[in-house]
Design an enzyme around this catalytic site. Sequence first.
Site, short mmCIF file in Angstrom:
data_model
loop_
_atom_site.label_atom_id
_atom_site.label_comp_id
_atom_site.label_asym_id
_atom_site.label_seq_id
_atom_site.Cartn_x
_atom_site.Cartn_y
_atom_site.Cartn_z
N ASP A 213 0.87 -1.18 0.00
CA ASP A 213 0.00 0.00 0.00
C ASP A 213 0.91 1.23 0.00
OD1 ASP A 213 -1.43 2.24 0.75
OD2 ASP A 213 -2.42 1.31 2.47
N CYS A 377 -8.37 6.30 10.21
CA CYS A 377 -8.65 5.00 9.59
C CYS A 377 -7.65 3.93 10.01
CB CYS A 377 -8.72 5.08 8.06
SG CYS A 377 -10.01 6.16 7.48
C1 LIG Z 1 -1.82 4.30 4.08
C2 LIG Z 1 -3.10 4.51 3.35
N1 LIG Z 1 -3.67 3.51 2.69
C3 LIG Z 1 -4.81 3.65 2.00
C4 LIG Z 1 -5.46 4.86 1.97
C5 LIG Z 1 -6.75 4.95 1.20
O1 LIG Z 1 -6.63 5.78 0.12
P1 LIG Z 1 -7.91 6.22 -0.72
O2 LIG Z 1 -8.90 6.73 0.29
O3 LIG Z 1 -7.41 7.30 -1.61
O4 LIG Z 1 -8.39 5.04 -1.45
C6 LIG Z 1 -4.92 5.94 2.64
C7 LIG Z 1 -5.56 7.26 2.63
O5 LIG Z 1 -6.43 7.61 3.37
C8 LIG Z 1 -3.72 5.76 3.35
O6 LIG Z 1 -3.17 6.78 4.02
#
Ligand SMILES: Cc1ncc(COP(=O)(O)O)c(C=O)c1O
Lengths: 419, 148
Positions: A213, A377
Site C-alpha cells: 500500500d 482509519c
Molecule cells: C496508508 C493509506 N492507505 C490507503 C489509503 C486509502 O486511500 P484512498 O482513500 O485514496 O483510497 C490511505 C488514505 O487515506 C492511506 O493513508
Amino acid sequence: MTERAQPPETAADLRADMLRLREEFPALHQRVRGRPLVYLDNAATTHKPRVVLEAMTRFYAEDNSNIHRGVHALSVRATEAYEQARSTVARFLNAPSASEIVFLRGTTEAINLIAHGLAHCRLRPGDEVLITHMEHHSNIVPWQMACNQSGATLKVVPITDNGELEPGAVERMITDRTRVVSVVHVSNSLGTVNPVREICALAHRVGAVVVVDGAQAVAHMAVDVQEIGCDAYAFSGHKLMGPTGVGTLWARQELLAELPPYQGGGDMIEVVTFEKTTYAKAPAKFEAGTPNISGAVGLGAAVFYIEQVGLDRIHAYETWLLERATEQMQAIPGLRLIGTAPGKAAILAFTLDTAHPHDIGTILDMEGVAIRTGHHCTQPVMVRMGVPATARASLSLYNTPEEIDTLCRAVNKVKEVFQ
Amino acid sequence: MSEMQDLYQEIILDHNRKPRNFTIPAHANHTAVGHNPLCGDQITVLVELEGGVIKTIGFQGAGCAISKASASLMTEAVKGRTIDEAKVIFEGFHDMVTGVAGAEPEALGKLAAFAGVCEYPARVKCASLAWHTLQAAITEGPTQVSTE
Ligand SMILES: Cc1ncc(COP(=O)(O)O)c(C=O)c1O
C-alpha cells in the site's frame, strides 16, 4: 570537458526553491477564519499545482471524448492522453510495462480488486494472509472479506511502542501456508517507513504474493517496484497532487493474467455472446466501463510535476522540515509524539496531556492551521498506542518552517485554554 | 481569541475539567451507550427512572471537551425532569447547536454555553452525543447509538 559535480544542495537552497513552488498551488493562498491558511493535512490529501488543474481543464476544453471506441479525432486524442498517463505512471514506478498499470478509483479500490481476485484464484481454507498492526482500514477490511470468503486466516504482525514492526516478527510469522503479505509502505498514522524490500524477500521464499500500500509513499520518496521486488503496488492520485477519484494498481503481468476480472462491462471484453464472454487482457480486463479519463490525465500531469521537482529533493526538504518540527514539538511540555520510528516520513501525530485531539483540531483551525484529528482509519493503531485518537500534522514540499512555527504557537494556545 | 471564547466558554472548560454526575447511579434502571466513530468518543448514560421522572442520572466515558462538558451539563439540566420535559430541552438544544433559525438559547439556561457550536459543524456531533444517548436510554429501542 567533463561536467563538474554539483555541490550538494544546502537546506537554504532547497528552502528557496520550495518556497517558489508554493506559488504554483492556488488553494494554499487563502485566509481561513481571517488567518493565512497553514495546510498540514497532506496525508489526507494534497493540494494541486496549477499544471494539474490546467491539464484537466485543457482535456475537457479540447480533447473531451470517450476512449478506445471512436474513430474520430477527439476520441483518438483522448485515448492517447489516457494511455500517455499510463506510460507516465509506469515510468514513475519503474514498472516493466505500461500494460501492468491499472487505473482505478484509488488505493482502496486497488486493494479490494487484488484481495477479491486472490480470494478466488489463490486462497484456500487453511491458507494465511499476513498484514501488520499499522495498516489503514483499506488494507485490513478487504483481506478480512477475502479470508471470510476463502476460509483463509488473517494474521497480524505486531508493532513496537515507537511504531515499528516488531523485529523478527515478519520472518517468524511467514509460514509455508502464507499466500499473501500485504503491508503499508509508509504508515499514515505513524509515519513509519516499512522495510518492504526485506519483507518481499522473506515472503518470496514461500512463494507468497506481496502487495504494498503505497498511498503515503509516492509523493515523498522515490519508488521503484522492481527494486522493492513486490508483486503489486497501490496508490491514490489525490495524495500525489493529482485529482481525487483516480489511482493506480501496478501488478506483475503474470499476476494480472491470473486474477479474475473485478467488474464486468464495456471495454474489458474481447468477444461477448450470450453463451460466453472472453475477457480482454490486462489492464483493460480491470477497467470496465468509461474510466476517469480526465482524472488519469490529471494524475499524469501530477506525476510529471513531481518528477520535475525531483523526489530526492522533496525527500531531503521534507526530512529537514520534519527534524525541525520534531525538535520544536518535543520541546512542548505535555506533548507526546505518537510514532517515532527512525527514518520516518514527515508525519507528526501527537496528543496533549490536557486536551483531546478533537479540541486541538478545532483550536488550530481557529488559527488557520489545518490538521487532521481522529483515528486516521487506523483504529488498531490507536488501541495499540493507548490513545482514543491523535492530532496529526502531515507535511508536503510546499510547507515552510514558518508554518511549523505557527503550528507550535497554536498548540501552545491550546495548552493555555486547557490548563 | 474571542472566537475561542465563543466556543470554549469558561463553563464548558470547567465541566470538562470537573464533570458533574460522572458516576454510576446505584439504582440506575435505564442505560445506553453512544459512540462517535469519527473521533473515538464513547459515552454511557445511566438513568434511574421513577414514574416517568429522571430521578438520578450519571455518565461514564471519554471524549473531547465539548462532548464531556455537554454530558455533564445535560445531567444537571434533566435531573428531576420528566421524560417529556427532557425531550423538549433536547429539541431546544439541538436547534441551537445546529443553528436552526428561531432557536432560543436564553430558554436553555446554562446549556446556552453551547450556542457557539453551530459555527463548527464538525463539532455538532460532539455536543449532541450525550443527548442522543440519553434519548436511547429512556425510550424503547436499541441501547447503542452512533452519530454516524
Ligand atoms: C496508508 C493509506 N492507505 C490507503 C489509503 C486509502 O486511500 P484512498 O482513500 O485514496 O483510497 C490511505 C488514505 O487515506 C492511506 O493513508
